[in-house]
Design an enzyme around this catalytic site. Sequence first.
Site, PDB file in Angstrom:
ATOM      1  N   LYS A 187       0.816  -1.179   0.102  1.00 34.11           N
ATOM      2  CA  LYS A 187      -0.120  -0.131  -0.142  1.00 34.11           C
ATOM      3  C   LYS A 187       0.839   1.330  -0.446  1.00 34.11           C
ATOM      4  CE  LYS A 187      -1.739   1.827   3.724  1.00 34.11           C
ATOM      5  NZ  LYS A 187      -1.232   3.182   4.177  1.00 34.11           N
ATOM      6  N   ASN A 188       1.954   1.333   0.770  1.00 34.64           N
ATOM      7  CA  ASN A 188       2.842   2.336   1.365  1.00 34.64           C
ATOM      8  C   ASN A 188       3.960   2.198   0.006  1.00 34.64           C
ATOM      9  OD1 ASN A 188       1.056   2.947   3.127  1.00 34.64           O
ATOM     10  ND2 ASN A 188       2.772   2.511   4.183  1.00 34.64           N
ATOM     11  N   ARG A 190      -3.582   9.947   5.202  1.00 36.02           N
ATOM     12  CA  ARG A 190      -2.781  11.401   4.784  1.00 36.02           C
ATOM     13  C   ARG A 190      -1.730  10.854   3.485  1.00 36.02           C
ATOM     14  NH1 ARG A 190       0.148  14.179   8.356  1.00 36.02           N
ATOM     15  NH2 ARG A 190       2.955  13.479   7.620  1.00 36.02           N
ATOM     16  N   CYS A 194      -4.574   8.008   9.636  1.00 43.15           N
ATOM     17  CA  CYS A 194      -5.561   7.659  11.015  1.00 43.15           C
ATOM     18  C   CYS A 194      -5.025   8.265  12.029  1.00 43.15           C
ATOM     19  CB  CYS A 194      -4.089   6.104  11.495  1.00 43.15           C
ATOM     20  SG  CYS A 194      -5.103   5.267  10.090  1.00 43.15           S
ATOM     21  N   ARG A 238       0.227  15.257  13.284  1.00 49.38           N
ATOM     22  CA  ARG A 238       1.082  14.675  12.254  1.00 49.38           C
ATOM     23  C   ARG A 238       1.216  16.002  11.235  1.00 49.38           C
ATOM     24  NH1 ARG A 238      -1.387   8.814  10.082  1.00 49.38           N
ATOM     25  NH2 ARG A 238       0.911   8.575   8.568  1.00 49.38           N
ATOM     26  N   PRO A 239       2.279  16.670  11.553  1.00 38.88           N
ATOM     27  CA  PRO A 239       2.723  17.728  10.730  1.00 38.88           C
ATOM     28  C   PRO A 239       2.880  17.258   8.949  1.00 38.88           C
ATOM     29  CG  PRO A 239       4.729  17.453  12.578  1.00 38.88           C
ATOM     30  CD  PRO A 239       3.343  16.244  12.267  1.00 38.88           C
ATOM     31  N   ILE A 240       3.062  18.582   8.391  1.00 42.13           N
ATOM     32  CA  ILE A 240       4.028  17.882   6.946  1.00 42.13           C
ATOM     33  C   ILE A 240       4.573  19.620   7.234  1.00 42.13           C
ATOM     34  CG2 ILE A 240       1.194  17.456   6.389  1.00 42.13           C
ATOM     35  CD1 ILE A 240       0.702  20.056   5.258  1.00 42.13           C
ATOM     36  N   ASP A 241       5.486  19.800   8.181  1.00 41.47           N
ATOM     37  CA  ASP A 241       6.242  21.258   7.981  1.00 41.47           C
ATOM     38  C   ASP A 241       7.495  20.634   6.888  1.00 41.47           C
ATOM     39  OD1 ASP A 241       6.560  19.350   9.764  1.00 41.47           O
ATOM     40  OD2 ASP A 241       7.734  20.709  10.818  1.00 41.47           O
ATOM     41  N   LEU A 242       7.890  19.269   7.152  1.00 38.81           N
ATOM     42  CA  LEU A 242       9.458  18.664   6.022  1.00 38.81           C
ATOM     43  C   LEU A 242       8.878  19.186   5.194  1.00 38.81           C
ATOM     44  CD1 LEU A 242      10.549  16.020   8.464  1.00 38.81           C
ATOM     45  CD2 LEU A 242      11.200  18.558   8.192  1.00 38.81           C
ATOM     46  N   ASP A 274       4.706   0.608  11.771  1.00 37.24           N
ATOM     47  CA  ASP A 274       3.510  -0.196  11.610  1.00 37.24           C
ATOM     48  C   ASP A 274       3.627  -1.004  11.157  1.00 37.24           C
ATOM     49  OD1 ASP A 274       2.694   2.069  10.498  1.00 37.24           O
ATOM     50  OD2 ASP A 274       3.823   1.441   8.044  1.00 37.24           O
ATOM     51  N   ILE A 293       8.475   6.958  17.248  1.00 38.44           N
ATOM     52  CA  ILE A 293       7.975   7.445  15.244  1.00 38.44           C
ATOM     53  C   ILE A 293       6.632   8.560  15.920  1.00 38.44           C
ATOM     54  CG2 ILE A 293       7.031   7.685  13.225  1.00 38.44           C
ATOM     55  CD1 ILE A 293      10.058   6.470  14.160  1.00 38.44           C
ATOM     56  N   ARG A 335      -8.798  -1.031   4.849  1.00 34.82           N
ATOM     57  CA  ARG A 335      -7.565   0.766   4.205  1.00 34.82           C
ATOM     58  C   ARG A 335      -5.971  -0.077   3.866  1.00 34.82           C
ATOM     59  NH1 ARG A 335      -6.411   5.774   7.218  1.00 34.82           N
ATOM     60  NH2 ARG A 335      -5.446   5.991   5.971  1.00 34.82           N
TER      61      ARG A 335
HETATM   62  C1  EPZ Z   1       3.752   6.655   6.101  1.00 36.93           C
HETATM   63  O1  EPZ Z   1       3.635   7.802   6.653  1.00 36.93           O
HETATM   64  C2  EPZ Z   1       3.260   5.557   5.925  1.00 36.93           C
HETATM   65  N1  EPZ Z   1       2.013   6.001   5.009  1.00 36.93           N
HETATM   66  C3  EPZ Z   1       2.706   5.428   7.372  1.00 36.93           C
HETATM   67  O2  EPZ Z   1       2.247   4.252   7.341  1.00 36.93           O
HETATM   68  C4  EPZ Z   1       4.660   4.918   8.444  1.00 36.93           C
HETATM   69  O3  EPZ Z   1       4.069   4.951   9.562  1.00 36.93           O
HETATM   70  C5  EPZ Z   1       4.829   6.135   7.872  1.00 36.93           C
HETATM   71  O4  EPZ Z   1       5.170   6.489   6.828  1.00 36.93           O
HETATM   72  C6  EPZ Z   1       6.475   5.651   8.977  1.00 36.93           C
HETATM   73  O5  EPZ Z   1       6.721   4.226   8.318  1.00 36.93           O
HETATM   74  C7  EPZ Z   1       2.286   6.226   3.845  1.00 36.93           C
HETATM   75  O6  EPZ Z   1       3.563   5.529   3.438  1.00 36.93           O
HETATM   76  C8  EPZ Z   1       1.084   6.303   3.220  1.00 36.93           C
HETATM   77  P1  EPZ Z   1       6.494  10.014   8.068  1.00 36.93           P
HETATM   78  P2  EPZ Z   1       4.649   9.464   6.827  1.00 36.93           P
HETATM   79  O7  EPZ Z   1       6.534  11.319   7.229  1.00 36.93           O
HETATM   80  O8  EPZ Z   1       5.141   9.677   5.292  1.00 36.93           O
HETATM   81  C9  EPZ Z   1       7.016  13.358  11.607  1.00 36.93           C
HETATM   82  C10 EPZ Z   1       0.546   3.011   7.724  1.00 36.93           C
HETATM   83  O9  EPZ Z   1       0.172   2.576   8.865  1.00 36.93           O
HETATM   84  N2  EPZ Z   1       6.706  15.028  10.093  1.00 36.93           N
HETATM   85  O10 EPZ Z   1       7.812   9.243   8.103  1.00 36.93           O
HETATM   86  O11 EPZ Z   1       3.556  10.118   6.917  1.00 36.93           O
HETATM   87  C11 EPZ Z   1       5.666  12.622  11.796  1.00 36.93           C
HETATM   88  O12 EPZ Z   1       4.640  13.309  13.137  1.00 36.93           O
HETATM   89  C12 EPZ Z   1       0.929   3.980   7.910  1.00 36.93           C
HETATM   90  O13 EPZ Z   1       0.542   2.445   6.800  1.00 36.93           O
HETATM   91  C13 EPZ Z   1       6.846  16.185  10.908  1.00 36.93           C
HETATM   92  O14 EPZ Z   1       7.432  15.421  12.125  1.00 36.93           O
HETATM   93  O15 EPZ Z   1       4.980   9.148   7.915  1.00 36.93           O
HETATM   94  C14 EPZ Z   1       6.037  11.679  12.491  1.00 36.93           C
HETATM   95  O16 EPZ Z   1       6.130  11.658  14.124  1.00 36.93           O
HETATM   96  C15 EPZ Z   1       0.350   5.043   9.121  1.00 36.93           C
HETATM   97  N3  EPZ Z   1       6.724  16.725  10.304  1.00 36.93           N
HETATM   98  C16 EPZ Z   1       7.815  11.206  11.731  1.00 36.93           C
HETATM   99  O17 EPZ Z   1       8.239  12.289  10.809  1.00 36.93           O
HETATM  100  C17 EPZ Z   1       6.754  16.572   8.717  1.00 36.93           C
HETATM  101  O18 EPZ Z   1       6.168  17.132   7.847  1.00 36.93           O
HETATM  102  C18 EPZ Z   1       7.358  10.302  10.408  1.00 36.93           C
HETATM  103  O19 EPZ Z   1       6.639  10.231   9.614  1.00 36.93           O
HETATM  104  C19 EPZ Z   1       6.264  15.001   8.486  1.00 36.93           C
HETATM  105  C20 EPZ Z   1       6.241  13.989   9.147  1.00 36.93           C
END
Ligand code: EPZ
Length: 423
Positions: free
Chosen positions: A22-23, A93, A117, A122-126, A312, A334, A404
């Site tokens: 999926k991811n 997301r 979920c 879950r910010p998107i600042d990065l 996950d 995480i 999902r």
């Molecule tokens: C991906 O989410 C996966 N989703 C998630 O799977 C998975 O848990 C996660 O990566 C970690 O492996 C998809 O691929 C669709 P991150 P993503 O950005 O990209 C923080 C599942 O169950 N962060 O690596 O959203 C964030 O808050 C799902 O299949 C910021 O602070 O994960 C988190 O604490 C759930 N600012 C950490 O980084 C940002 O701009 C990791 O998030 C982005 C992230």
Amino acid sequence: MQRLIINGGKKLCGEIRIQGAKNSALPLLAGTLLVGKGSCEIKNVPGLSDVYSACRILNSLGCRCRWEKGTVRADGTELGGFEVREELMRTMRGSIVFMGPLLGRLRRCRLTFPGGCPLGSRPIDLHLSALRKMGVSIREEHGVLDCSCPGGLKGADISLSFPSVGATENIMLSAVLAEGETVIRNAAREPEIEDLAGFLNLCGADVSGAGSGTVHIKGVKELCGCTYEVMPDRIAAATYMAAAAVTGGELALRQIRCGDLRAVINVFEQMGCDIYCQGGEGEGGTLFISGKKPLKAVEPVRTMPYPGFPTDAQAIVMAALTLAEGSSMIIENIFENRYLHVDELVRMGADIRAEGKVAVIKGVKELYGAKVRAADLRGGAALAVAALAAEGTTEIEGLHLIDRGYEEFEKKLSAVGADIVRE
Ligand code: EPZ
């Protein structure tokens, strides 16, 4: 509202074919927006509600997209829109990865903050700061992100403060058609990043270093359609491993890449499971797992970015540890709120204390069936794992969350001997 009804205690035996990831499928589907010449055929795409949502987003943007029997055909030669409607953004997301390709292709996009979920903030600042560095102007108003870069995206040197999977993908997707070279430092190293690079390169992009901490993307003028196959889903594989472990069963998991699962295999081996991988590191391998009751407690499990133990798989492994002799500890590094399954497992007789990042699991002799509710995708799958081993009947509400991420979940499990139905 659909429910899963599971009568536990059946030993699982047989084979399960592991679905496409999926991811990986979601960013790949977003990537088809970048293809201006020809259409894409993406194989091994799991039939999941998140995938159907991605197809709806593509169609709403004028990219003709259709999922049929595991293959998506997407033709984005004539894109018609740059705006993703709020109700579509909120479905998951993963919708945030449509931002990069829209900017790359159309130099403009309008969308809202994504859903997904409830795993804490879950910010998107990065994502946003990287895109700003590439020349995008972003206006945030009433939850709407209005983004434009009339002069086109410019390559940039971007250092991520955390190796975010989504941010790495979004930057790669915006950089392939940008002017000049983009470097992503402290990039996520998850196998799904390599899969995305494989797809983009087959379409004519110039991405190198994916899977390492530094990814280089040299901008190209245009991308052409291709045929690509999505990698196997390592989290679905981990889930079926747990199902074998807790039932003392024997499963052969087909179409798997054992190399992606090293950290997970290590924990199941500590629990006392016998695991054998056939077919090396490549696609099309098989993992044989045989659960040995009683399972044993393990060394502390810390969730980390890849190649560490995946967040996950945390809930799923916790479900197995509830039945392991002795005490185990999990540290979730995480996401801040990824223990929503704990109270539900406790309803089933588990002995778990969770505080902040840490959960301590004292193994019990038996779990028993109960009425429980899935609060998120992997937490829901963890309840199903526990229910497979529990004495009596478990009813799991919130099945739409499990749908999902898991293709034909109950069909695959009942084919290997589980007593499980959807109601
Ligand atoms: C991906 O989410 C996966 N989703 C998630 O799977 C998975 O848990 C996660 O990566 C970690 O492996 C998809 O691929 C669709 P991150 P993503 O950005 O990209 C923080 C599942 O169950 N962060 O690596 O959203 C964030 O808050 C799902 O299949 C910021 O602070 O994960 C988190 O604490 C759930 N600012 C950490 O980084 C940002 O701009 C990791 O998030 C982005 C992230």
